[in-house]
Scaffold this motif. Sequence first.
Motif, PDB file in Angstrom:
ATOM      1  N   SER A  65       0.824  -1.323   0.010  1.00  0.00           N
ATOM      2  CA  SER A  65      -0.104  -0.026  -0.136  1.00  0.00           C
ATOM      3  C   SER A  65       0.923   1.279   0.118  1.00  0.00           C
ATOM      4  O   SER A  65       0.138   2.258  -0.142  1.00  0.00           O
ATOM      5  N   LEU A 293      -0.370   9.242  12.850  1.00  0.00           N
ATOM      6  CA  LEU A 293      -1.222   8.123  12.019  1.00  0.00           C
ATOM      7  C   LEU A 293      -2.695   8.220  12.321  1.00  0.00           C
ATOM      8  O   LEU A 293      -3.712   8.145  11.570  1.00  0.00           O
ATOM      9  N   PHE A 297      -5.525  10.660   9.583  1.00  0.00           N
ATOM     10  CA  PHE A 297      -6.138   9.736   8.823  1.00  0.00           C
ATOM     11  C   PHE A 297      -7.283  10.128   8.112  1.00  0.00           C
ATOM     12  O   PHE A 297      -7.719   9.897   6.748  1.00  0.00           O
ATOM     13  N   PHE A 301      -8.332  10.661   3.200  1.00  0.00           N
ATOM     14  CA  PHE A 301      -9.328  10.384   2.183  1.00  0.00           C
ATOM     15  C   PHE A 301      -9.243  11.060   0.882  1.00  0.00           C
ATOM     16  O   PHE A 301      -9.413  10.694  -0.190  1.00  0.00           O
ATOM     17  N   LEU A 307      -2.231   9.757   2.126  1.00  0.00           N
ATOM     18  CA  LEU A 307      -2.362   8.507   2.628  1.00  0.00           C
ATOM     19  C   LEU A 307      -0.908   7.622   2.591  1.00  0.00           C
ATOM     20  O   LEU A 307      -0.623   6.719   3.208  1.00  0.00           O
ATOM     21  N   LEU A 310       1.217   8.468   5.228  1.00  0.00           N
ATOM     22  CA  LEU A 310       1.026   8.074   6.217  1.00  0.00           C
ATOM     23  C   LEU A 310       1.247   6.501   6.563  1.00  0.00           C
ATOM     24  O   LEU A 310       1.855   5.883   7.405  1.00  0.00           O
ATOM     25  N   VAL A 311       1.146   5.546   5.129  1.00  0.00           N
ATOM     26  CA  VAL A 311       1.637   4.249   5.424  1.00  0.00           C
ATOM     27  C   VAL A 311       3.010   4.009   5.564  1.00  0.00           C
ATOM     28  O   VAL A 311       3.570   3.199   6.319  1.00  0.00           O
ATOM     29  N   ALA A 314       3.624   4.394   9.134  1.00  0.00           N
ATOM     30  CA  ALA A 314       3.167   3.228   9.832  1.00  0.00           C
ATOM     31  C   ALA A 314       4.215   2.165   9.585  1.00  0.00           C
ATOM     32  O   ALA A 314       4.398   1.353  10.430  1.00  0.00           O
TER      33      ALA A 314
ATOM     34  N   ILE C 134      -2.159   0.929  16.286  1.00  0.00           N
ATOM     35  CA  ILE C 134      -2.152   1.587  15.331  1.00  0.00           C
ATOM     36  C   ILE C 134      -2.062   1.085  13.868  1.00  0.00           C
ATOM     37  O   ILE C 134      -2.713   1.258  12.887  1.00  0.00           O
ATOM     38  N   VAL C 135      -0.841   0.145  13.803  1.00  0.00           N
ATOM     39  CA  VAL C 135      -0.281  -0.103  12.625  1.00  0.00           C
ATOM     40  C   VAL C 135      -1.137  -1.398  12.208  1.00  0.00           C
ATOM     41  O   VAL C 135      -1.577  -1.609  11.041  1.00  0.00           O
ATOM     42  N   TYR C 138      -4.221   0.089  10.603  1.00  0.00           N
ATOM     43  CA  TYR C 138      -4.078   0.786   9.305  1.00  0.00           C
ATOM     44  C   TYR C 138      -4.033  -0.848   8.235  1.00  0.00           C
ATOM     45  O   TYR C 138      -4.595  -0.567   7.220  1.00  0.00           O
ATOM     46  N   TYR C 141      -7.504  -1.501   7.747  1.00  0.00           N
ATOM     47  CA  TYR C 141      -8.246  -0.515   6.739  1.00  0.00           C
ATOM     48  C   TYR C 141      -7.859  -1.109   5.339  1.00  0.00           C
ATOM     49  O   TYR C 141      -8.774  -1.055   4.450  1.00  0.00           O
ATOM     50  N   PHE C 142      -6.633  -1.242   5.168  1.00  0.00           N
ATOM     51  CA  PHE C 142      -6.455  -1.582   3.586  1.00  0.00           C
ATOM     52  C   PHE C 142      -6.638  -3.079   3.306  1.00  0.00           C
ATOM     53  O   PHE C 142      -7.614  -3.210   2.430  1.00  0.00           O
ATOM     54  N   TYR C 147      -9.358  -2.636  -0.011  1.00  0.00           N
ATOM     55  CA  TYR C 147      -9.123  -3.512  -0.971  1.00  0.00           C
ATOM     56  C   TYR C 147     -10.210  -4.382  -1.251  1.00  0.00           C
ATOM     57  O   TYR C 147     -10.579  -5.109  -2.396  1.00  0.00           O
ATOM     58  N   PHE C 231     -10.389   2.694  12.038  1.00  0.00           N
ATOM     59  CA  PHE C 231     -10.248   2.736  10.819  1.00  0.00           C
ATOM     60  C   PHE C 231     -10.996   1.455  10.011  1.00  0.00           C
ATOM     61  O   PHE C 231     -10.734   1.217   8.754  1.00  0.00           O
TER      62      PHE C 231
END
Lengths: 344, 270, 305
Positions: A65, A293, A297, A301, A307, A310-311, A314, C134-135, C138, C141-142, C147, C231
């Motif tokens: 991602s 993060l 978020f 969008f 995004l 941010l990834v 992360a 939080i990771v 994420y 979310y993906f 997806y 998320f």
Amino acid sequence: MEDQGTRPALGEEPPVVGSGNAPAPPGRVPPNPFSRRSILRALTSPVGWIPGIFLASIVVVLMLSSHFQNFGLGFFGPVWNPNPTDPSVATYGILYFVIGSALTAGFALVLAMLLSLAIAISLVVFLPSPASRILTSLTDLLAGIPSVVYGIWGYVILAPYFSKQLDPALSHYLGWLPGFAASPTEYAGGTGLLLAIFILTIMVVPLTTALLRESLRAIPREQVESGLALGATRWEVLRRVQLPWARRSIPSAVLLGFGRAVGETVAVFMVIGNEVKLPTSLFSGSSTMATLLVGQFDSAFEYPDLLHALVEVALLLLAISLVVNLLGLRYFGSGRMAHVGAGA
Amino acid sequence: MSGGPDGLPPDGTVVGPPFPREEIILLTSDLTVRSGPREILSGVSLAFPRQKVSAIIGPSGCGKTTLVRCLNRMAELAGLTISGEVRYRGRDIYDPQVNPVQVRRRIGMVFQRPTVFPSSIYENVAFGLRLERESREVVDRGVVRSLKRAGLWEEVREDLDRPALALSGGQQQRLCIARALAVEPGVLLMDEPTSSLDPIATQKVEDMIYELKKEYTVIIVTHNMQQAARVADYTAFLYQGHLVEFEETRQFFESPRAKLTENYITGRFG
Amino acid sequence: MTAAAGAGDLSVDIELGLVPDRRVHRRVAWDRWLGRLLPLAFVAVLFPIIDLLYWIGSEALPTLSWTTLTTNPVGFGGGLYAPLTGTVYLVGIATAIAGTLGIVAGAYTAEFASPRAALIGRLLANLLTGTPAIVVGYFGYFALVLYTHSTFTLWAGAITLSIFMLPYVYRVTDAAFGSVPPSQREASLGAGSTRGQYLRRVALPIAFPQVLSGLFLAMAIGAGETAPLLFTAGWSITPAQGLSSPTSYLSGFIWNYFDQPSNLGHLVILSFQAAFLLIVGVLVLNVAVQLVAERYRRRLRGFFA
Ligand SMILES: Nc1ncnc2c1ncn2[C@@H]1O[C@H](COP(=O)(O)OP(=O)(O)OP(=O)(O)O)[C@@H](O)[C@H]1O
Ligand SMILES: [Mg+2]
């Protein structure tokens, strides 16, 4: 003959805590790697790795991602500006967030280690066993308090207290120390680094205490008793027998505690003030990678680049926590200390 | 159960062989130990003579370990309740004014299995001396002297800085004895010191004990009656927490007074 | 050695430290002071916690009533029905998933895995424990929202939460099966039972209480989590319309309303009550863990006696 205290000699490694599988039944012949059983075992072994498979998918999905956009060295630069009007000039520099993470987690760890060393030592050495049992359960219980609860308490109760009482007093009396000098506007809200460090410390103490406590308890009883039988006081036995045995657990506890602190999101977000700048004092509002993060978020969008940035943060956070935990687990390793590390 | 003005029991109340009262170095009177409701030792009264070897024998679980651990205040660490008296040279060691740290310095202890610390041979022996921040020379001298007394000096003099855990089991046990001797205790307690050793190592420890009694009082717990007969001047028999008999060793084995003792030493025991 | 001396004289008092000896006194005094000072660290930690618990209790309890638990937040009042049920659903589903996978994987690791495979499994599980919430959020979310071209759903939240809870169940199960006394194991296998029979008839009854306490622990951890849900489960102040829509949950309620302006003060009060409910829930689960563990200890004692 040099004076070196009772330092364990080189090559004498204290045993790893909590290791040990069920011993193989005696008299078993060495396994034939091509027997039906071995093949079956090899084929089914992913069953035991289910948690690991999830971990791997987290890494893979986040990597996929991220697009690995080339933010270059600018990624570690100071300017974080997603710039909605002109994405082409947007910059994503995370320096201040890294600094915020390092300061909060670092200071929290120092304080938490001091406290949890004192607590673990009290529990193992000084307190009578009924008190020790009760307080052990109690410290373990603290690990279970949800971080959002710490956050709301910090925001509603502690922030006003910090702003009106503690911060002015600290800056008045300790202003001559670097980090404590600040103008009253800086601690007007009470939120900021100091409050975040305070909350993080309380949140990390149960984990580090449990780690240190168990490593002190893992020392063979005879070792402690022979120290006492030689006329040493409890403290002397601790210093000369127990601590040398457990000394390797201390950096490990630091690392594992750091991993916990650096990833803590919700509570820190609620009390750190969420400003993106170089902190000028301990009372400054700040941000960490984790609060970034959660805080940005919603805007992500609208700006795909944000995004992706941010990834990547992360991923960086994940990488830090993996490295730190991997190093920390070398001691607390093969990990059947299941009771340790509850809460997150 | 307190004694006469000098802290010694009146004549005739000492259970045991007739040695002069002045020879008593360690004495228990009506020593009772409980773990919760369970009585582990029941009113043991026993006097140990100075510069002699006394053995304590008895079946497994009869309380031998508990008894010796009461003699230097190690028993209280295990959460046992102790009543009665233990007197060292006439002084009650359970007197609230007496600090257990000091007691354990005067009454040393060696455990069943060798418990060397994971440091060098030198540091192991120096452990007790370092606590008092003795000077280098004092520590050096103490280490050498103790190793000599424990009969270990010739074997390790070249290797003082090597890890103690590299020694053999028998050497480790003698190192533990040297370590206990280094602080110059008045009494040395040994809880089955040879039970994890092979016959040759056992022989060495026994020889050493024989030498030790020239200077020290030794109290040794053993499972092995031959060992008691070989090394001890006096022997006590403990059974289910009760002291059955305490006699001069020869007398003890040749003509025991109690039927129970006779059954035990002749192996007629359920 | 000390010169032979008559009983009760000065030399024995010196030996036993009744006559002040500076060096010994200093050591003992130092020890005594440390024994008093170090436990003060408890005060430093427990005092803030007591303050927290007292505060949340005194904020939440006076206004907490049955209707708080049974009505939805509306306008300037209402209660916590939606977030409460949302948390129950999320944790329930997540426990089912994490429980199944964690117990299977943990029992496999303890019982069947080769030593090296077991080592890897445990290490990875421990690393998953250390992964920031939080990771994991994420990732959820993906993987489960973006997806799958879906929206925030209760499903996605529950699955993400289960990933978070999984390593706890796994580690406790592994430890529980690993702590079955080897004698039991050999007796059973030696008597000709298969591995499967041994697991069901011998190991499971012994390991069960510990596994159960692991489940409780995981539930307590899951119930309080916020970051993995924001998320994935999204947020809705009303009850979820089903498993495929955003949901309400207690920790999210606090997160969303803790800093509302004072004209929305009732929401702030509700978030205090949500925090109170979370703490009570976590405490109850933790006490359950302790009780089960106590029972487990007693059973083990029975084994070795
Ligand atoms: N700390 C303790 N708590 C409870 N019970 C204890 C404790 N220590 C010893 N006991 C019990 O007291 C009894 C005597 O124990 P002790 O170790 O003194 O026996 P022993 O004669 O040394 O046995 P062995 O020859 O096997 O070493 C045993 O039944 C033991 O279970
Ligand atoms: Mg014994």
